[in-house]
Scaffold this motif. Structure first.
Motif: not given
Ligand code: ATR
Length: 277
Positions: A33-41
């Motif tokens: 339930g963490i309001q974080g993000s992880y994106e591919a660049i």
């Protein structure tokens, strides 16, 4: 100290579209339930230095680095862990007190996958035979030496294997690729780090008859999930470890660094990532 309410992390590579890392970290973010993000660049090699330079101002807490940038990332960090320094490659970055830190979690990922999927593998007698001499082989050999295993290394291009053995100074014996079948006699572990068996590549054709019945075969290739090598080892009744375990376990330390909680490599996560393979 300020608290980052929506920490942002990334994986950078070229190409990056097929990376499974966003699925893995997305699963853990949701689970906790963490309001974080992880994106591919996607960053092309000529642009990587600028990407690293701009990291502190782009609001990221850190991220993963994948092919072909791992060596460049090592050259650009302010502080490298002992493992990253030994491998001269970084796959995990984080910012701390204005400095950029780098680690290499492939070694830990490789060992944790073996420990989870073939418990007691390191109690089996015999040498470990490693195929390949690229970056992945470096991480695998380092892990095995850390667990005090003697390594027999074979690579199509023998000079690359010799350079890798010299890098580690002790504990690695190089043999000719052609001598592979006989080197398996009495080996406790066989690890494939070559690209043979990957989708689009020829399979790894190797006679496993010489391996003892309690030997473990680990193919770090994970696409496809079940390679010809894994099938051959299973047909012989040997314990097998697929590359998906290393992929999942190398991700956990980064997640903990950026988001503050240590995630687990569970059956649910495995199923999710395997379904994408
Ligand atoms: P990575 O850094 O991802 O480990 P790499 O540096 O491209 O990858 O290395 C790929 C490995 O697969 C090498 O060990 C390569 O052998 P060479 O050093 O002789 O190139 C091995 N490999 C690739 N294709 C192969 C083939 N057809 N037969 C045997 N080995 C092969």
């Amino acid at each position: 100290m300020s608290i980052n309410l929506k920490p942002k992390a990334f994986v950078v590579g070229w190409p990056i579209a097929h990376s499974r890392s966003p699925i893995i970290h997305g699963f853990w973010l949701k689970q906790f339930g963490i309001q974080g993000s992880y994106e591919a660049i996607a960053v092309a090699p000529p642009d990587f230095s600028d990407f690293m330079r701009d990291l502190p101002v782009n609001g990221f807490v850190g991220g993963n680095v994948t092919l072909p940038h791992k060596q460049k990332a090592f050259e650009r960090v302010d502080r490298a862990s002992a493992t990253a320094a030994k491998l001269e490659a970084v796959n995990t970055l984080w910012l701390q007190d204005g400095a950029l830190y780098g680690d290499n979690t492939d070694v830990e990922g490789f060992l944790a996958a073996l420990d989870q999927d073939a418990p007691g593998w390191d109690a089996a007698s015999g040498d470990a035979v490693v195929l390949g001499a690229g970056g992945a082989a470096r991480a695998v050999v380092y892990g095995l030496l850390r667990r005090s295993r003697r390594v027999i290394l074979a690579n199509r291009t023998r000079e690359r294997a010799e350079a890798l053995a010299t890098h580690f100074s002790a504990g690695v014996e190089v043999i000719d690729w052609a001598r592979l079948p006989s080197s398996l006699e009495g080996a406790g572990l066989l690890v494939n780090t070559t690209s043979l068996g990957m989708k689009g590549q020829p399979p790894l054709e190797i006679e496993l008859g010489g391996l003892p019945d309690d030997a473990v075969v680990n193919d770090i290739v994970y696409f496809p999930l079940e390679t010809a090598l894994i099938r051959r080892a299973q047909a012989r009744g040997l314990r097998t470890v697929s590359g998906i375990g290393m992929l999942l376990h190398q991700a956990a330390p980064g997640f903990e660094r950026w988001f503050g909680l240590r995630p687990g490599v569970t059956a649910d996560l495995r199923r999710l990532v395997e379904a994408d393979a």
